[in-house]
Design an enzyme around this catalytic site. Structure first.
Site, PDB file in Angstrom:
ATOM      1  CB  SER A  64     -33.740  73.376   7.340  1.00 55.40           C
ATOM      2  OG  SER A  64     -34.110  73.076   8.651  1.00 55.40           O
TER       3      SER A  64
ATOM      4  CG  ASP B 220     -44.437  70.395  -9.409  1.00 54.36           C
ATOM      5  OD1 ASP B 220     -43.367  70.362  -8.763  1.00 54.36           O
ATOM      6  OD2 ASP B 220     -45.426  69.696  -9.133  1.00 54.36           O
TER       7      ASP B 220
ATOM      8  CE1 TYR C 107     -38.364  71.467   5.120  1.00 53.16           C
ATOM      9  CE2 TYR C 107     -37.376  71.490   7.307  1.00 53.16           C
ATOM     10  CZ  TYR C 107     -37.657  72.120   6.112  1.00 53.16           C
ATOM     11  OH  TYR C 107     -37.223  73.397   5.901  1.00 53.16           O
TER      12      TYR C 107
ATOM     13  CB  SER D  83     -36.105  66.500   1.882  1.00 52.09           C
ATOM     14  OG  SER D  83     -36.539  67.597   2.662  1.00 52.09           O
ATOM     15  CE  LYS D  84     -35.443  72.345   2.877  1.00 53.41           C
ATOM     16  NZ  LYS D  84     -35.254  73.207   1.709  1.00 53.41           N
TER      17      LYS D  84
HETATM   18  N1  LIG Z   1     -39.618  79.022   7.394  1.00 53.13           N
HETATM   19  C1  LIG Z   1     -38.646  78.512   8.110  1.00 53.13           C
HETATM   20  O1  LIG Z   1     -38.617  78.612   9.337  1.00 53.13           O
HETATM   21  C2  LIG Z   1     -37.507  77.784   7.420  1.00 53.13           C
HETATM   22  C3  LIG Z   1     -36.467  77.298   8.222  1.00 53.13           C
HETATM   23  C4  LIG Z   1     -35.405  76.659   7.605  1.00 53.13           C
HETATM   24  C5  LIG Z   1     -35.396  76.507   6.229  1.00 53.13           C
HETATM   25  N2  LIG Z   1     -36.426  76.975   5.493  1.00 53.13           N
HETATM   26  C6  LIG Z   1     -36.388  76.785   4.047  1.00 53.13           C
HETATM   27  O2  LIG Z   1     -36.630  78.018   3.394  1.00 53.13           O
HETATM   28  C7  LIG Z   1     -37.308  77.799   2.169  1.00 53.13           C
HETATM   29  C8  LIG Z   1     -38.543  78.668   2.088  1.00 53.13           C
HETATM   30  O3  LIG Z   1     -39.366  78.393   3.205  1.00 53.13           O
HETATM   31  P1  LIG Z   1     -40.714  79.228   3.446  1.00 53.13           P
HETATM   32  O4  LIG Z   1     -41.023  79.108   4.884  1.00 53.13           O
HETATM   33  O5  LIG Z   1     -40.621  80.555   2.834  1.00 53.13           O
HETATM   34  O6  LIG Z   1     -41.761  78.331   2.617  1.00 53.13           O
HETATM   35  P2  LIG Z   1     -43.251  78.655   2.099  1.00 53.13           P
HETATM   36  O7  LIG Z   1     -43.743  79.926   2.692  1.00 53.13           O
HETATM   37  O8  LIG Z   1     -44.060  77.424   2.275  1.00 53.13           O
HETATM   38  O9  LIG Z   1     -43.035  78.872   0.542  1.00 53.13           O
HETATM   39  C9  LIG Z   1     -42.680  77.790  -0.257  1.00 53.13           C
HETATM   40  C10 LIG Z   1     -42.650  78.237  -1.695  1.00 53.13           C
HETATM   41  O10 LIG Z   1     -42.268  77.112  -2.506  1.00 53.13           O
HETATM   42  C11 LIG Z   1     -43.236  76.948  -3.540  1.00 53.13           C
HETATM   43  N3  LIG Z   1     -43.334  75.528  -3.884  1.00 53.13           N
HETATM   44  C12 LIG Z   1     -43.713  74.509  -3.106  1.00 53.13           C
HETATM   45  N4  LIG Z   1     -43.688  73.362  -3.793  1.00 53.13           N
HETATM   46  C13 LIG Z   1     -43.275  73.684  -5.053  1.00 53.13           C
HETATM   47  C14 LIG Z   1     -43.054  72.930  -6.240  1.00 53.13           C
HETATM   48  N5  LIG Z   1     -43.275  71.613  -6.288  1.00 53.13           N
HETATM   49  N6  LIG Z   1     -42.626  73.590  -7.334  1.00 53.13           N
HETATM   50  C15 LIG Z   1     -42.422  74.939  -7.322  1.00 53.13           C
HETATM   51  N7  LIG Z   1     -42.615  75.687  -6.225  1.00 53.13           N
HETATM   52  C16 LIG Z   1     -43.043  75.057  -5.108  1.00 53.13           C
HETATM   53  C17 LIG Z   1     -44.533  77.516  -2.950  1.00 53.13           C
HETATM   54  O11 LIG Z   1     -45.439  77.944  -3.953  1.00 53.13           O
HETATM   55  P3  LIG Z   1     -46.602  76.953  -4.534  1.00 53.13           P
HETATM   56  O12 LIG Z   1     -47.230  76.292  -3.364  1.00 53.13           O
HETATM   57  O13 LIG Z   1     -47.527  77.853  -5.286  1.00 53.13           O
HETATM   58  O14 LIG Z   1     -45.901  76.014  -5.423  1.00 53.13           O
HETATM   59  C18 LIG Z   1     -43.995  78.728  -2.202  1.00 53.13           C
HETATM   60  O15 LIG Z   1     -43.808  79.804  -3.081  1.00 53.13           O
HETATM   61  C19 LIG Z   1     -37.588  76.309   2.098  1.00 53.13           C
HETATM   62  O16 LIG Z   1     -36.604  75.669   1.346  1.00 53.13           O
HETATM   63  C20 LIG Z   1     -37.472  75.873   3.547  1.00 53.13           C
HETATM   64  O17 LIG Z   1     -37.121  74.522   3.674  1.00 53.13           O
HETATM   65  C21 LIG Z   1     -37.497  77.610   6.060  1.00 53.13           C
END
Ligand SMILES: NC(=O)c1ccc[n+]([C@@H]2O[C@H](COP(=O)([O-])OP(=O)(O)OC[C@H]3O[C@@H](n4cnc5c(N)ncnc54)[C@H](OP(=O)(O)O)[C@@H]3O)[C@@H](O)[C@H]2O)c1
Length: 416
Positions: A149, A71, A162, A165-166
């Site tokens: 983001s 974590d 959110y 935090s970003k």
């Molecule tokens: N998707 C979008 O549209 C979008 C847009 C802008 C920015 N982003 C950014 O892109 C990044 C990835 O987004 P995503 O959509 O791919 O997210 P996601 O599908 O929810 O994946 C998040 C990953 O982070 C891990 N995680 C969560 N909490 C954790 C912790 N405390 N320690 C270690 N690992 C942890 C999760 O695994 P576990 O749950 O097993 O820990 C998972 O592997 C993020 O930083 C997000 O803010 C995404």
């Protein structure tokens, strides 16, 4: 040499590599001959990701993919990930801060535990992991990349925690860039826009319970492959800041050059999932189609035709024109089914809405579909619209709610 080839033999530590963009980042690094240190809390999901990525490969190639469950909000887990990586590969070249948790709700609704979790994972997680990896990155003259983001530019309704935090990652990455420049460590940040989510992605609700996220409208949504490619290219090219999306540019212009205008736009588009679309439409001089109204009424949705073949969930979403049927609902609920008829009562402003509902028989958080795209679980819409040759459109299911009302939806049994 192409930028992809430059990952050959490089060691990349990726936080949150079990799902979504992080998993795709890991895949691309590994496919290009790099070594991956993949972290995430859920050990089983990490292993599954590793098996999927490395399937069919030989033992040597598999050894280039290391999973370390942990974590990021715990400094000892971050140190363990770095130590395991150094033990396995002897060096770390790049660190990608990708792990994050999502929470969409009003700030006054969030529990203190959720507030702490958003800061602990999304902000302190990056700090802990950076501190653990910095000595190795200084040795390798490597690089760090923060995944931020476009919501960091202007706080959006229900994205407050959110977004903050970003936004915190901007000064954090700038300070680190200045502090480590002399050590040859590059620090970059990317402001990602809408990216396609994996079906397993969850957002935590006000009590910290993970909830499924509705599918996103495809407009303005990038693929995970494109998002990951952009991040890895930025890292190799040592580009400090990237803003890869069109909407990101629009949001940046409004937020920093016309903040008063940005406020008016966000205020009007509050509760529209397609807020960035609204921003761009307004920018093009087109009228807004969604307008919040103040008076609240009580809406009761009664759902019949439920199957009783074992424990299941009823998933209900309330949509406006902008979000129906694939966007994020204005309000939604997942209810444990314990009767053949269930009801959901909510308070809503006077407006026109559509409702979509399905019975999640296997409780996997999504409406299962056949290879041909037909639902295989019971589903239904307001006005009891029954799709025939096409999916539902707004006019099929929209109903005006201007006083306390009860509506009945009878679920459609999937064709067998
Ligand atoms: N998707 C979008 O549209 C979008 C847009 C802008 C920015 N982003 C950014 O892109 C990044 C990835 O987004 P995503 O959509 O791919 O997210 P996601 O599908 O929810 O994946 C998040 C990953 O982070 C891990 N995680 C969560 N909490 C954790 C912790 N405390 N320690 C270690 N690992 C942890 C999760 O695994 P576990 O749950 O097993 O820990 C998972 O592997 C993020 O930083 C997000 O803010 C995404």
């Amino acid at each position: 040499m192409s930028w992809q080839e430059q990952y050959r033999g490089r060691v990349v530590l990726i936080s949150g590599a079990s799902l979504g963009i992080g998993k795709e980042l890991a895949r691309q690094v590994w496919v290009n001959g790099g070594m991956v240190i993949a972290t995430g809390r859920n050990a089983q999901r990490l292993d599954e990701a590793a098996q999927l990525i490395c399937r069919g490969s030989d033992e040597d190639a598999r050894r280039r993919f290391l999973v370390v469950a942990g974590d990021v909000s715990k400094s000892e887990d971050c140190r363990a990930a770095v130590d395991s990586g150094l033990h396995a590969f002897g060096r770390i070249d790049y660190l990608i801060h990708n792990a994050a948790v999502f929470h969409f709700d009003r700030i006054d609704s969030a529990s203190e535990q959720v507030i702490d979790q958003m800061i602990d994972v999304n902000v302190k997680g990056c700090i802990h992991l950076t501190r653990a990896a910095l000595p190795a990155l200084r040795d390798s003259h490597g690089g760090i990349l923060f995944v931020s983001s476009i919501s960091a530019f202007y706080g959006m309704p229900e994205y407050g925690l959110y977004a903050l935090s970003k936004a915190a990652l901007t000064p954090l990455s700038e300070s680190l860039r200045l502090e480590n420049h002399a050590h040859g460590v590059f620090v970059g940040l990317t402001y990602l826009g809408y990216t396609a989510n994996e079906p397993d992605k969850r957002a935590i609700n006000a009590q910290g319970v993970p909830q499924p996220i509705p599918e996103r409208p495809r407009t303005f949504t990038r693929t995970r492959e494109a998002a990951a490619r952009g991040i890895l290219r930025q890292l190799i090219r040592r580009q400090s800041v990237a803003l890869p999306s069109f909407l990101g540019h629009i949001n940046w212009v409004f937020s920093y050059l016309m903040p008063r205008f940005a406020f008016l736009i966000h205020k009007r588009s509050y509760r529209s999932i397609l807020w960035p679309l609204t921003v761009s439409l307004l920018g093009l001089g087109l009228p807004l189609s969604v307008q919040a109204q103040d008076r609240a009424v009580e809406l009761t949705v009664r759902v019949g035709g439920l199957k009783s073949t074992g424990p299941s969930h009823l998933v209900i979403g309330l949509f406006d024109r902008a979000s129906f049927p694939d966007g994020r609902p204005l309000q939604h609920a997942t209810i444990h089914v314990d009767e053949p008829r269930m009801h959901w009562r909510i308070s809503v402003p006077v407006a026109t809405y559509a409702i979509a509902v399905y019975q999640d028989l296997n409780r996997n958080g999504r409406l299962d579909k056949s290879t041909f795209g037909f639902p295989t679980e019971p589903y239904g819409f307001s006005r009891n619209y029954r799709p025939l040759y096409r999916g539902p459109m707004w006019k099929d299911a929209a109903l005006q709610v201007d006083r306390d009302a009860a509506i009945d939806i009878h679920l459609i049994a999937p064709e067998r």
